[in-house]
Design a protein around this motif. Structure first.
Motif, mmCIF file in Angstrom:
data_model
loop_
_atom_site.group_PDB
_atom_site.id
_atom_site.type_symbol
_atom_site.label_atom_id
_atom_site.label_comp_id
_atom_site.label_asym_id
_atom_site.label_seq_id
_atom_site.Cartn_x
_atom_site.Cartn_y
_atom_site.Cartn_z
ATOM 1 N N MET A 183 0.811 -1.113 0.013
ATOM 2 C CA MET A 183 0.097 0.136 -0.010
ATOM 3 C C MET A 183 0.882 1.293 -0.032
ATOM 4 O O MET A 183 2.049 1.513 0.528
ATOM 5 C CB MET A 183 -0.822 0.105 1.332
ATOM 6 N N VAL A 184 0.625 2.251 -0.653
ATOM 7 C CA VAL A 184 1.428 3.349 -0.921
ATOM 8 C C VAL A 184 0.653 4.567 -0.138
ATOM 9 O O VAL A 184 -0.699 4.778 -0.435
ATOM 10 C CB VAL A 184 1.526 3.710 -2.442
ATOM 11 N N TRP A 185 1.530 5.372 0.229
ATOM 12 C CA TRP A 185 1.127 6.793 1.051
ATOM 13 C C TRP A 185 1.979 7.917 0.763
ATOM 14 O O TRP A 185 3.061 7.747 0.079
ATOM 15 C CB TRP A 185 1.084 6.474 2.588
ATOM 16 N N ARG A 186 1.147 9.118 0.777
ATOM 17 C CA ARG A 186 2.047 10.226 0.519
ATOM 18 C C ARG A 186 2.432 11.006 2.117
ATOM 19 O O ARG A 186 1.418 11.144 2.532
ATOM 20 C CB ARG A 186 1.332 11.218 -0.272
ATOM 21 N N GLN A 187 3.883 10.929 2.173
ATOM 22 C CA GLN A 187 4.459 11.810 3.202
ATOM 23 C C GLN A 187 4.151 13.073 3.373
ATOM 24 O O GLN A 187 3.759 13.658 2.323
ATOM 25 C CB GLN A 187 5.601 11.330 3.815
ATOM 26 N N LYS A 188 4.086 13.795 4.387
ATOM 27 C CA LYS A 188 3.966 15.210 4.435
ATOM 28 C C LYS A 188 5.017 15.736 3.722
ATOM 29 O O LYS A 188 4.758 16.886 3.182
ATOM 30 C CB LYS A 188 4.172 15.767 6.021
ATOM 31 N N LEU A 246 3.070 -1.242 5.840
ATOM 32 C CA LEU A 246 1.863 -1.429 6.501
ATOM 33 C C LEU A 246 1.860 -0.488 7.763
ATOM 34 O O LEU A 246 0.988 -0.654 8.464
ATOM 35 C CB LEU A 246 2.131 -2.724 7.011
ATOM 36 N N ASP A 247 3.041 0.371 7.835
ATOM 37 C CA ASP A 247 3.112 1.196 9.117
ATOM 38 C C ASP A 247 3.264 2.597 8.602
ATOM 39 O O ASP A 247 4.582 2.855 8.876
ATOM 40 C CB ASP A 247 4.121 0.536 10.000
ATOM 41 N N PRO A 248 2.509 3.286 8.089
ATOM 42 C CA PRO A 248 2.864 4.666 7.468
ATOM 43 C C PRO A 248 3.124 5.579 8.721
ATOM 44 O O PRO A 248 2.563 5.461 9.757
ATOM 45 C CB PRO A 248 1.335 4.943 6.772
ATOM 46 N N PRO A 249 4.003 6.528 8.528
ATOM 47 C CA PRO A 249 4.194 7.559 9.568
ATOM 48 C C PRO A 249 2.978 8.483 9.672
ATOM 49 O O PRO A 249 2.015 8.517 8.863
ATOM 50 C CB PRO A 249 5.143 8.515 8.963
ATOM 51 N N GLU A 298 -0.962 10.280 3.724
ATOM 52 C CA GLU A 298 -2.074 10.188 3.167
ATOM 53 C C GLU A 298 -2.065 8.962 2.315
ATOM 54 O O GLU A 298 -1.265 8.719 1.642
ATOM 55 C CB GLU A 298 -2.349 11.625 2.274
ATOM 56 N N GLN A 299 -3.248 8.190 2.778
ATOM 57 C CA GLN A 299 -3.209 6.865 1.884
ATOM 58 C C GLN A 299 -3.649 7.350 0.404
ATOM 59 O O GLN A 299 -4.506 7.893 0.175
ATOM 60 C CB GLN A 299 -4.284 6.082 2.550
ATOM 61 N N LEU A 300 -2.958 6.758 -0.657
ATOM 62 C CA LEU A 300 -3.150 6.772 -1.948
ATOM 63 C C LEU A 300 -3.798 5.738 -2.603
ATOM 64 O O LEU A 300 -4.697 5.713 -3.358
ATOM 65 C CB LEU A 300 -1.796 7.182 -2.691
ATOM 66 N N GLY A 301 -3.422 4.391 -2.255
ATOM 67 C CA GLY A 301 -3.815 3.355 -2.862
ATOM 68 C C GLY A 301 -2.801 2.219 -3.376
ATOM 69 O O GLY A 301 -1.689 2.311 -2.938
ATOM 70 N N ILE A 302 -3.078 1.532 -4.098
ATOM 71 C CA ILE A 302 -2.353 0.473 -4.747
ATOM 72 C C ILE A 302 -1.690 0.784 -6.295
ATOM 73 O O ILE A 302 -2.717 1.401 -7.055
ATOM 74 C CB ILE A 302 -2.986 -1.025 -5.031
ATOM 75 N N TRP A 303 -0.549 1.347 -6.146
ATOM 76 C CA TRP A 303 0.021 1.718 -7.585
ATOM 77 C C TRP A 303 -0.157 0.807 -8.812
ATOM 78 O O TRP A 303 0.211 -0.387 -8.678
ATOM 79 C CB TRP A 303 1.677 1.894 -7.120
ATOM 80 N N TYR A 304 -0.728 1.525 -9.755
ATOM 81 C CA TYR A 304 -1.030 0.885 -10.831
ATOM 82 C C TYR A 304 -0.366 1.606 -12.100
ATOM 83 O O TYR A 304 -0.844 2.529 -12.723
ATOM 84 C CB TYR A 304 -2.204 0.653 -11.123
ATOM 85 N N PRO A 305 1.020 1.518 -12.422
ATOM 86 C CA PRO A 305 1.441 2.446 -13.426
ATOM 87 C C PRO A 305 0.890 2.265 -14.784
ATOM 88 O O PRO A 305 1.022 1.074 -15.123
ATOM 89 C CB PRO A 305 2.966 2.308 -13.246
ATOM 90 N N ARG A 306 0.870 3.318 -15.521
ATOM 91 C CA ARG A 306 0.440 3.050 -17.024
ATOM 92 C C ARG A 306 1.511 4.175 -17.685
ATOM 93 O O ARG A 306 2.111 4.935 -16.993
ATOM 94 C CB ARG A 306 -0.924 3.610 -17.239
ATOM 95 N N THR A 307 1.337 4.367 -19.010
ATOM 96 C CA THR A 307 2.240 5.201 -19.691
ATOM 97 C C THR A 307 1.631 6.219 -20.555
ATOM 98 O O THR A 307 0.657 6.099 -20.883
ATOM 99 C CB THR A 307 3.181 4.435 -20.371
ATOM 100 N N GLY A 308 2.355 7.397 -20.381
ATOM 101 C CA GLY A 308 1.733 8.636 -21.184
ATOM 102 C C GLY A 308 2.899 9.084 -21.919
ATOM 103 O O GLY A 308 3.822 9.802 -21.681
ATOM 104 N N THR A 309 3.343 8.061 -23.328
ATOM 105 C CA THR A 309 4.327 8.287 -24.061
ATOM 106 C C THR A 309 3.986 7.852 -25.460
ATOM 107 O O THR A 309 2.931 6.923 -25.447
ATOM 108 C CB THR A 309 5.603 7.645 -23.464
ATOM 109 N N LEU A 310 4.590 8.214 -26.350
ATOM 110 C CA LEU A 310 4.294 7.541 -27.707
ATOM 111 C C LEU A 310 4.841 6.335 -27.686
ATOM 112 O O LEU A 310 5.895 5.837 -27.614
ATOM 113 C CB LEU A 310 5.145 8.505 -28.783
ATOM 114 N N GLY A 311 3.582 5.383 -28.042
ATOM 115 C CA GLY A 311 3.724 3.893 -27.828
ATOM 116 C C GLY A 311 2.898 3.226 -26.802
ATOM 117 O O GLY A 311 2.569 2.030 -26.793
ATOM 118 N N GLY A 312 2.485 3.922 -25.777
ATOM 119 C CA GLY A 312 1.613 3.674 -24.707
ATOM 120 C C GLY A 312 2.375 2.604 -23.871
ATOM 121 O O GLY A 312 3.733 2.384 -23.633
#
Length: 607
Positions: free
Chosen positions: A101-106, A114-117, A121-135
């Motif tokens: 699980m991914v969090w944004r720190q101050k 599992l033990d955020p400071p 802020e809880q962001l969620g489960i990272w699912y990377p996609r692409t924004g570039t020519l070729g996708g």
């Protein structure tokens, strides 16, 4: 001819920026990934004027992107990636048990665990996609493994369209493939297409090194003959063998790359098409975020006539360089024939909804005028489940230059055909999070696996707002249905690979298992393994949010020719169109449906 009120910049055959005053083309394609790029190139090569809109820029000279071996840094590269924060369920407590699980720190940095400071802020489960020519073909692992014949035949049965049958879809693969690992003329393969395919290196299989010793244990555990490892490592994973879908054990791993290790497919095909601008009227407009589809007025049935977009860099909030204060000028382009959306499983439903096509209640919630009430847009989100067995050898392994092989299993409860596609090697892949993966050094060994054809596809992609710069709300809703059967099949895969690990003797073994049962010579119950699999399953192969379906299925978004139901001159051609995830890795199947869509659209243009 209509003209821009502002200057836009385009990619030309020479790669030099040029002013553009044309705003009307035969076809406008949104998105340059595995669906959109081949389609745009094919239509242009057939003599039609095509505009391809891409929200990102061109990173083809970035070695993280261009070199297939760099797929880990590619997914993390800020110049190309889009960050989507997803959920696996509706249960907040279950979500908090996900180890990555991914969090944004101050201070703005990420924390994963599992033990955020305090104050994170809880962001969620990272699912990377692409924004570039070729996708996303520019950041994936490049595995080119065709789905089972049933995956194609099921679409033919669902729609009544025989052109989807497996033998017909194989023809599209033959057309697009440029095979570099078989003798020319090998049946079921192409040798003159636009996607180079190679076989992961196999020289190690004849060497007296630790990784070969381990791999022979995997061959044995999966029912093969260890002495045949050199032949198995070269076995053609995409052979047109009638028994292929039942075949288990070790196979070679096909990759969509050149023999020089460069990515092949989307970006390279577009560049080859641009190289003859006089013959092929393709225009690529970069840094152009599509915001909505334009429709004609006063027609009984909605008719797509163009696309509106924002011009500028990093305008989508998924881009890590995004700034909310950035405002791009608005532009419009028009299609004389058709608009084709190819933004992928997350962005295609988003742009349809922003344009007024989707569930009426959701659109009204955001004051979006309803153009066509299609309740299936953004629903039926499907994804494969991924798990792994990971351990550390008792000594540094020799032969670490080897690359992975494919390993197929058909677990006892598999309904039709093989249902596990694994790849084993000296690696660590535990899912995705910013900065992944963990590196455990020269003792690491893993068998990650994909569980194919999961029984649940209850996920969704919903709007957060009517702002096209916002990422959507994405919930994969893992194990919503068929939980015990899917987990049992994954458990069987884990048992097979744990058996292989535990059979490795000194001085390489015993392995110090990290997942799913930590410790040397450890055992754990079936129930404990299932619980670990359920909580820690991950994925990266989202499909089906604009699914093709039967004529009487109210949740179907597309017909068998990719046309949006009830809307003229509008199609969706990308992984969102699949009724279910095709096989283990959707990229080459998406190349195939792009070829199929090209054929269908060109036939319609001649009619």
């Amino acid at each position: 001819m209509l003209r821009h009120a502002f200057v836009s910049f385009l990619l030309t055959a020479t790669g030099v920026a040029a002013q553009n005053s044309t705003t009307s083309y035969d076809y406008v394609v949104v998105g340059s990934g595995p669906g959109g790029a081949p389609l745009a190139a094919n239509l242009a090569r057939a003599g039609h004027s095509v505009l391809l809109l891409e929200a990102g820029d061109d990173q083809a000279n970035n070695p993280n992107i261009s070199q297939i071996a760099n797929f880990n840094p590619a997914a993390s590269d800020e110049t190309t990636r889009w960050d989507f924060w997803t959920k696996h369920s509706d249960d907040p407590e279950r979500e908090l048990k996900y180890e990555h699980m991914v969090w944004r720190q101050k201070d703005g940095s990420f924390y994963t665990g599992l033990d955020p400071p305090a104050g994170a802020e809880q962001l969620g489960i990272w699912y990377p996609r692409t924004g570039t020519l070729g996708g996303c073909a520019m950041h994936n692992g490049g595995v080119c493994s065709l789905p089972s014949d049933d995956d194609w035949n099921d679409i033919a049965k669902l729609t009544g369209d025989k052109s989807w049958k497996a033998e017909n879809m194989r023809k599209h693969f033959v057309k697009l493939e440029k095979n570099e690992y078989l003798e020319p003329g090998a049946p079921g393969h192409g040798f003159d297409g636009w996607v180079s395919t190679i076989l992961a290196g196999t020289d190690w299989a004849t060497e007296d090194v630790d990784v070969t010793t381990i791999m022979k244990k995997i061959v044995n555990a999966t029912g093969g003959d260890p002495s045949q490892l050199p032949e198995l490592a070269k076995k053609d994973v995409n052979a047109p063998d009638p028994n292929r879908d039942q075949d288990t054990g070790v196979n070679g791993m096909a990759i969509h790359a050149t023999s020089q290790g460069l990515r092949s497919g989307t970006n390279s095909y577009l560049k080859a098409t641009l190289a003859d601008a006089a013959k092929y009227p393709l225009t690529i407009q970069l840094e152009s975020l599509a915001t909505k589809i334009l429709f004609s007025k006063g027609t009984a049935e909605p008719k797509a006539i163009g696309v509106e977009y924002l011009k500028g860099k990093s305008l989508y909030s998924g881009d890590p360089r995004y700034k909310a204060s950035a405002k791009g000028p608005v532009g419009q382009v028009f299609a004389k024939k058709e608009v084709i959306i190819a933004g992928g499983a997350f962005n295609s439903p988003q742009i349809l909804k922003l344009s007024g096509i989707g569930p009426a209640a959701e659109l009204k919630k955001f004051n979006i005028p309803v153009v066509k009430d299609l309740p299936g847009v953004g629903e039926n989100l499907a994804d494969n489940y991924e798990g792994y067995v990971l351990g550390l050898a008792d000594k540094p392994l020799t032969g670490l230059s080897m690359t992975s092989v494919s390993v197929f299993l058909k677990t006892p409860t598999a309904p039709k055909h093989r249902n596990i596609h694994a790849w084993c090697g000296p690696l660590s892949f535990e899912g995705f999070w910013p900065g992944f993966p963990h590196e455990y050094g020269p003792t690491e060994w893993e068998c990650p696996f994909v569980h194919m054809n999961p029984r649940s596809q209850a996920g969704y992609v919903h709007l957060k707002s009517a702002d096209p710069r916002d990422t959507p709300d994405i919930n994969l809703k893992f194990f919503e249905t068929g939980e015990d059967k899917d987990l049992t099949e994954m458990l069987d895969a884990v048992k097979t690979f744990r058996k292989a690990f535990q059979s490795v003797t000194a001085p390489i073994g015993p392995f110090d298992e990290l997942h799913p049962c930590p410790g040397k010579n450890q055992d754990c119950s079936d129930a404990a393994i299932k619980e670990t699999l359920k909580l820690q399953a991950h994925s990266h192969h989202a499909t089906s949010t604009c699914a093709i379906g039967a004529a009487d299925d109210e949740m179907a978004v597309l017909d068998s020719e990719f046309r949006v139901r009830g809307v003229k001159n509008l199609r969706v051609v990308d992984a969102s169109a699949f009724p279910k995830v095709p096989g283990a890795f959707p990229v080459c199947p998406t190349f195939m449906i792009s070829e199929k869509a090209s054929e269908v659209i060109l036939a319609a243009a001649k009619a």
